[in-house]
Scaffold this motif. Structure first.
Motif, PDB file in Angstrom:
ATOM      1  N   MET B   1      -3.165   4.286  11.548  1.00  0.00           N
ATOM      2  CA  MET B   1      -4.186   3.302  11.104  1.00  0.00           C
ATOM      3  C   MET B   1      -3.834   2.815   9.689  1.00  0.00           C
ATOM      4  SD  MET B   1      -6.731   1.820  12.570  1.00  0.00           S
ATOM      5  CE  MET B   1      -5.876   2.491  13.998  1.00  0.00           C
ATOM      6  N   ASP B   2      -2.539   2.754   9.422  1.00  0.00           N
ATOM      7  CA  ASP B   2      -2.087   2.424   8.075  1.00  0.00           C
ATOM      8  C   ASP B   2      -1.773   0.940   8.007  1.00  0.00           C
ATOM      9  OD1 ASP B   2       0.421   3.821   5.834  1.00  0.00           O
ATOM     10  OD2 ASP B   2      -1.265   2.475   5.531  1.00  0.00           O
ATOM     11  N   ASN B   3      -2.825   0.137   8.173  1.00  0.00           N
ATOM     12  CA  ASN B   3      -2.602  -1.301   8.317  1.00  0.00           C
ATOM     13  C   ASN B   3      -2.650  -2.035   6.991  1.00  0.00           C
ATOM     14  OD1 ASN B   3      -4.570  -0.498  10.864  1.00  0.00           O
ATOM     15  ND2 ASN B   3      -2.697  -1.580  11.361  1.00  0.00           N
ATOM     16  N   TYR B   4      -2.991  -1.347   5.951  1.00  0.00           N
ATOM     17  CA  TYR B   4      -3.304  -2.091   4.747  1.00  0.00           C
ATOM     18  C   TYR B   4      -2.357  -1.808   3.596  1.00  0.00           C
ATOM     19  CZ  TYR B   4      -6.407   1.999   5.038  1.00  0.00           C
ATOM     20  OH  TYR B   4      -6.933   3.221   5.261  1.00  0.00           O
ATOM     21  N   SER B   5      -1.232  -1.169   3.910  1.00  0.00           N
ATOM     22  CA  SER B   5      -0.272  -0.966   2.835  1.00  0.00           C
ATOM     23  C   SER B   5       0.347  -2.312   2.475  1.00  0.00           C
ATOM     24  CB  SER B   5       0.822  -0.010   3.288  1.00  0.00           C
ATOM     25  OG  SER B   5       1.534  -0.593   4.346  1.00  0.00           O
ATOM     26  N   THR B   6       0.668  -2.491   1.240  1.00  0.00           N
ATOM     27  CA  THR B   6       1.317  -3.730   0.814  1.00  0.00           C
ATOM     28  C   THR B   6       2.600  -3.350   0.124  1.00  0.00           C
ATOM     29  OG1 THR B   6       0.060  -3.668  -1.231  1.00  0.00           O
ATOM     30  CG2 THR B   6      -0.807  -5.050   0.524  1.00  0.00           C
ATOM     31  N   LYS B   7       3.500  -4.295   0.098  1.00  0.00           N
ATOM     32  CA  LYS B   7       4.790  -3.962  -0.498  1.00  0.00           C
ATOM     33  C   LYS B   7       4.615  -3.705  -1.997  1.00  0.00           C
ATOM     34  CE  LYS B   7       6.672  -8.457  -1.712  1.00  0.00           C
ATOM     35  NZ  LYS B   7       5.384  -9.161  -1.765  1.00  0.00           N
ATOM     36  N   ARG B   8       5.412  -2.818  -2.458  1.00  0.00           N
ATOM     37  CA  ARG B   8       5.342  -2.380  -3.849  1.00  0.00           C
ATOM     38  C   ARG B   8       5.932  -3.456  -4.753  1.00  0.00           C
ATOM     39  NH1 ARG B   8       2.642   0.506  -7.276  1.00  0.00           N
ATOM     40  NH2 ARG B   8       3.873   1.280  -9.001  1.00  0.00           N
ATOM     41  N   THR B   9       5.106  -4.053  -5.587  1.00  0.00           N
ATOM     42  CA  THR B   9       5.648  -5.073  -6.489  1.00  0.00           C
ATOM     43  C   THR B   9       5.555  -4.626  -7.937  1.00  0.00           C
ATOM     44  OG1 THR B   9       3.532  -6.161  -6.716  1.00  0.00           O
ATOM     45  CG2 THR B   9       4.985  -6.978  -4.975  1.00  0.00           C
ATOM     46  N   HIS B  10       4.810  -3.557  -8.159  1.00  0.00           N
ATOM     47  CA  HIS B  10       4.554  -3.087  -9.519  1.00  0.00           C
ATOM     48  C   HIS B  10       5.656  -2.142  -9.950  1.00  0.00           C
ATOM     49  CE1 HIS B  10       2.316  -1.465 -12.894  1.00  0.00           C
ATOM     50  NE2 HIS B  10       2.347  -0.263 -12.364  1.00  0.00           N
ATOM     51  N   GLU B  11       6.193  -2.349 -11.107  1.00  0.00           N
ATOM     52  CA  GLU B  11       7.272  -1.507 -11.599  1.00  0.00           C
ATOM     53  C   GLU B  11       6.760  -0.548 -12.670  1.00  0.00           C
ATOM     54  OE1 GLU B  11      10.332  -1.556 -10.371  1.00  0.00           O
ATOM     55  OE2 GLU B  11       9.639  -3.062  -8.949  1.00  0.00           O
ATOM     56  N   SER B  12       7.070   0.714 -12.506  1.00  0.00           N
ATOM     57  CA  SER B  12       6.608   1.695 -13.491  1.00  0.00           C
ATOM     58  C   SER B  12       7.146   1.363 -14.872  1.00  0.00           C
ATOM     59  CB  SER B  12       7.076   3.104 -13.108  1.00  0.00           C
ATOM     60  OG  SER B  12       7.061   3.269 -11.726  1.00  0.00           O
ATOM     61  N   ALA B 145      -3.685 -16.560  -0.873  1.00  0.00           N
ATOM     62  CA  ALA B 145      -3.697 -16.249   0.557  1.00  0.00           C
ATOM     63  C   ALA B 145      -4.022 -14.787   0.832  1.00  0.00           C
ATOM     64  CB  ALA B 145      -2.346 -16.599   1.178  1.00  0.00           C
ATOM     65  N   ALA B 146      -3.463 -13.887   0.057  1.00  0.00           N
ATOM     66  CA  ALA B 146      -3.601 -12.465   0.361  1.00  0.00           C
ATOM     67  C   ALA B 146      -4.653 -11.771  -0.488  1.00  0.00           C
ATOM     68  CB  ALA B 146      -2.254 -11.763   0.176  1.00  0.00           C
ATOM     69  N   GLY B 147      -5.094 -12.393  -1.550  1.00  0.00           N
ATOM     70  CA  GLY B 147      -6.019 -11.723  -2.455  1.00  0.00           C
ATOM     71  C   GLY B 147      -5.306 -10.647  -3.252  1.00  0.00           C
ATOM     72  N   ALA B 148      -6.036  -9.595  -3.575  1.00  0.00           N
ATOM     73  CA  ALA B 148      -5.519  -8.552  -4.452  1.00  0.00           C
ATOM     74  C   ALA B 148      -4.522  -7.670  -3.710  1.00  0.00           C
ATOM     75  CB  ALA B 148      -6.672  -7.715  -4.997  1.00  0.00           C
ATOM     76  N   GLN B 149      -3.292  -7.756  -4.112  1.00  0.00           N
ATOM     77  CA  GLN B 149      -2.297  -6.864  -3.508  1.00  0.00           C
ATOM     78  C   GLN B 149      -2.252  -5.545  -4.265  1.00  0.00           C
ATOM     79  OE1 GLN B 149       1.321  -9.035  -2.107  1.00  0.00           O
ATOM     80  NE2 GLN B 149       0.227 -10.822  -2.899  1.00  0.00           N
ATOM     81  N   LYS B 150      -2.914  -5.522  -5.382  1.00  0.00           N
ATOM     82  CA  LYS B 150      -3.084  -4.299  -6.160  1.00  0.00           C
ATOM     83  C   LYS B 150      -4.551  -4.218  -6.552  1.00  0.00           C
ATOM     84  CE  LYS B 150       0.945  -2.833  -5.918  1.00  0.00           C
ATOM     85  NZ  LYS B 150       1.187  -1.544  -5.249  1.00  0.00           N
ATOM     86  N   LEU B 151      -5.075  -3.003  -6.616  1.00  0.00           N
ATOM     87  CA  LEU B 151      -6.422  -2.775  -7.148  1.00  0.00           C
ATOM     88  C   LEU B 151      -7.499  -3.488  -6.326  1.00  0.00           C
ATOM     89  CD1 LEU B 151      -5.567  -3.445 -10.920  1.00  0.00           C
ATOM     90  CD2 LEU B 151      -5.695  -1.202  -9.822  1.00  0.00           C
ATOM     91  N   ASP B 152      -7.273  -3.630  -5.018  1.00  0.00           N
ATOM     92  CA  ASP B 152      -8.324  -4.277  -4.230  1.00  0.00           C
ATOM     93  C   ASP B 152      -9.484  -3.305  -3.989  1.00  0.00           C
ATOM     94  OD1 ASP B 152      -7.661  -2.645  -2.106  1.00  0.00           O
ATOM     95  OD2 ASP B 152      -6.938  -4.263  -0.822  1.00  0.00           O
TER      96      ASP B 152
END
Lengths: 323, 323, 323, 323
Positions: B1-12, B145-152
């Protein structure tokens, strides 16, 4: 803050008449002729307080699936939910006149969503039969413009209580119950006994069928447009005695309709009629129960805060269980 | 049910750089460079379990206003929420082919609602400043289009904890704080001490200003289209030390923005920047706190289940308090 | 009634600079640095008046498909259009206080619809390339909150002119062009000559590919979720010289994108860039051209009244042809 | 492409019976018992062809107001229209996997709009009286889920014809008719004669009252929330003979309801009943007639292409006049 009262259109006389003329009206009148809360009346403050003592780990479980256009079960006629952007980074300039420094602003959305989308709960006005709803309120009290003037989601959408999980796939040692499997009182009792789970009056019963795992596997054929999604395991009429005997306050399941599909005895939404209409039992559907199952957490505090939509016949929900 | 993962765009690396170059980044990095939950990390399972023991009456409080077109505070640019009928009694005939007897059917709605409408919570992606959001995530990670890809809102929308109410009008013996009243640490501490309320790390702080009573009185001029609604009592920068000292996990208030309006020091959403962006403190607004106040219930279990909208920058909520 | 002016953000200097630095900017500057109407400027009142004389039968053709959830081509990410009931017979009672006799009332709807749904037209702000749109307006002038502050649908959505139909399937004696068929200038000219159709400067060119017949046949696989719908006959780069030579004012087609899919030369929306961005040529898609074809009506008055949505990047349309 | 047929629920027998039992059913049965187009039947191809010859300047007029949240007349219960961004520059990155070069992408919107918003037309199913609509179709044929199964906007939304403008403020030498002014046949005839305008059977009558100028002046009090907007000049029952005598095919006006408000004789939507229900006369409201007036253009080709919403009881429109 009394903005949501509606004019009284329901007559007690009518209700009494309805009750007299209909043998099998379940809980009509049990909590008075004006009741709009049904079996949630069983969850007294004492029961809630006791439920808080059921917690032993403090772990917080969200029982909702994500709200998104794909990858979750959605009946076509309800439309896919839409999250649309209202403001974003691209509007940062519009805040400058308000004194915002460069690079500051706000992201906001607008949602378009059917109230019975994905993980949701039914208001007691969701289903009518013989032209009436729970406690004898007429089906015509739901109007196009105003929605439910009786039994709307504001009456039942806020509650807490002791939740118990009957984990049927784990009990039966399968990944999921096959589509169209009929769940009856015997299966529920067998699972309950094997789990060693005590059920008390006013408890909220969550039934795991494994349907969401079947859906996620892709094998259900739900998304392919076939009628695969319309064959689901669920309870039938023979499960009602279990529910009645335990004085269940509300029921949730991981399938689309709590009840079996195609409908038991070929009776269109027949179990909904028995539960929502006759008994006033609140229903929740498409609950995500996999984490509770993985943790063997079968007894917990369950808290539900539905959207308090005036006139709403249901609401998407994110029920929280505390283990 | 892992439908909401998004690709990692944030760099440490970027985050670290941001932290080094900015003195006052509050909690960035405190729970790791990838954290998207902020101060809700303070509410450990042990804290939640302890919070369940705070309950003494079992009374269930809904802290949400009803969702409707009128009679509740709505900022114009967000539009009034719409409940529209999807199916009703008028469609009863459409179920006959499915085997439904005459007079049986279902009522359903569709909602159109801004995520920051009426009683709502902010996702940590709600506000950006200096082009970034909490923990250094770039403002551009919220796309149209996608909204918050981080911190949603899926990252923070499900939580429970010990809630404490600071009831300022009751403490000050007024019906409501006057519009534009600045609430600072001293006022909060004075109220806390007078109430005899203990605040523990990870508590959720609810601040009652009386704003909703003022709104309901009609005196605020909110609905008349004037700018009356834009002058509200709320916290200012001087309240931050109180919040920091008590390691507060989340803050709610009965006003529109938690913070004072017009903004303290003329700094556009300045306190939002301090709380959401720098500290990762979840905010809830337009909470209905009148019943808690009437019952002198200042210490309770608070449970929030926001809509789990993938990409959402916020959500309408119906927080539940158990006394 | 001047409610839709927006502040001037576009600088003529910038435009000039853009024009100088970019060789192939087509019509930028042709109608002045502030132009937002593109080749629709070619349709002068005299041309419109002449177009009215093209009518010989007075038969009225609607070139729009119906707007409904199913049975029409819809790209998934745009969502299915929703017609929801706002008021109906079930609300008849609500008019009684206004003096309505029993049985009297009004039916009303609310629509939720993507502006590029089904039969629609593109505003000149629909596509950007190299960060700019037609006439050098920056892509960032379309903001999330306000939409298109330049080149919105209000600038181009109202027009009339002489329409000519090039009916390729009829010319080639097939039911429809096969998916992915590339239409070039030679095919267009061959069809035009065979039809004996004269094309004048400022004409509106409608190209029939037969795609909607293929869609309706079910053979395109569009609705099954496969990528069938993404292979369509349409024009390629080699058709541009035909369009330029005839000084076409606007182009419509019965397919999804006017241009071929997959995109000619693998260039993402490459023909859109050539037409919308460089030349300012208005595009209309999913036009229902079958009736014109059946009547051999290849020359007509075409009238388009799009929704005048302030900030809109497009609009569903119902173009009317008069034969 | 026959996707919009609906099952036949209307019985000719019933219609005949209705006609026999009701004296004043106007045009019921005039174009057969199954007719759903009403007086638009009067606009024959010959009439349309003749109308194209009415054009003398080729100037194109848009008769629609812009669609936006503010600055245009909107009845509160219909909600303000919302243009929301679906894709924009902020999503440019999402096209890279599809082969898009940097800086290329598309802007798109989603609209949420009541079908009777701002400039709009009524389908013949918009109003019912005595439980029936035009030609005897039962009010219950409009259902919540499906909308109008009879007389929907797809039946009447596409038409063209000869338009004539009766410019009452110009005739009376005022800026606008005062609110609640009753327009009768005598006033219409007086204006017609003074203008020297010939009216032919099947013409489309546009009546200018100056209401939009009054609205724009701010003096109407429409936006202040008072009931100012509910007092408007418009036609009354005494104007019907003028309409009947000239065999008018459709009527448009610049006010909210064509008819006077408050309603003539205190009869709720009484003139709508006479026109829509009894005669099948299509109505258009909030038409922007100021430009036609400024040009003294009182005779023109009028072309209307409403959204072809299956089941729709109306549609926003952008009627085009060609002078």
């Amino acid at each position: 803050m009394d903005n949501y009262s509606t004019k009284r259109t329901h007559e007690s006389e009518t209700t009494v008449a309805n009750i007299e003329s209909t043998e099998a009206t379940g809980n009509w009148g049990r909590w008075g002729p004006d009741d709009e809360r049904g079996t949630l009346n069983l969850v007294t403050p004492d029961a809630v307080l006791a439920a808080t003592r059921a917690c032993t780990t403090g772990k917080v479980y969200s029982l909702a699936l994500p709200i998104q256009r794909h990858g979750v079960p959605i009946f076509d006629y309800r439309g896919s939910p839409q999250r649309l952007s209202l403001t974003s980074y691209a509007d940062a300039g519009m805040y400058a006149p308000l004194g915002a420094p460069e690079g500051r602003g706000a992201n906001e959305d607008v949602l378009v969503i059917a109230s019975h989308s994905i993980t949701h709960m039914d208001a007691l006005s969701h289903v009518f039969s013989d032209h009436v709803m729970y406690n004898g309120y007429g089906a015509e009290t739901f109007t196009t413009a105003a929605g439910a003037q009786k039994l709307d989601i504001t009456k039942t959408g806020s509650f807490a209580g002791r939740g118990v999980l009957l984990d049927l796939p784990k009990h039966l040692d399968v990944e999921w119950l096959e589509p169209s499997t009929l769940i009856d009182s015997e299966m529920l009792e067998s699972c309950r006994a094997a789990q060693g789970t005590e059920i008390r009056p006013g408890d909220i019963l969550l039934i795991r069928t494994g349907w969401l795992e079947l859906f996620a596997s892709g094998a259900a054929g739900f998304e392919s447009g076939s009628e695969g999604g319309h064959a689901q395991p669920g309870i039938g009429f023979d499960a009602l005695s279990f529910i009645d005997d335990h004085d269940i306050a509300a029921i949730g399941a991981d399938n689309a309709a709590v009840e079996k599909m195609p409908f038991d005895r070929g009776d269109f939404v027949g179990v909904h009629v028995e539960l929502l209409v006759k008994r006033g039992v609140t229903l929740m559907e498409h609950l995500f129960l996999s984490e509770l199952s993985a943790d063997d957490c079968t007894n917990f505090l369950l808290v539900v805060g539905a959207l308090k939509v005036t006139g709403g016949a249901g609401s998407p929900v994110n029920p929280i269980a505390i283990g």
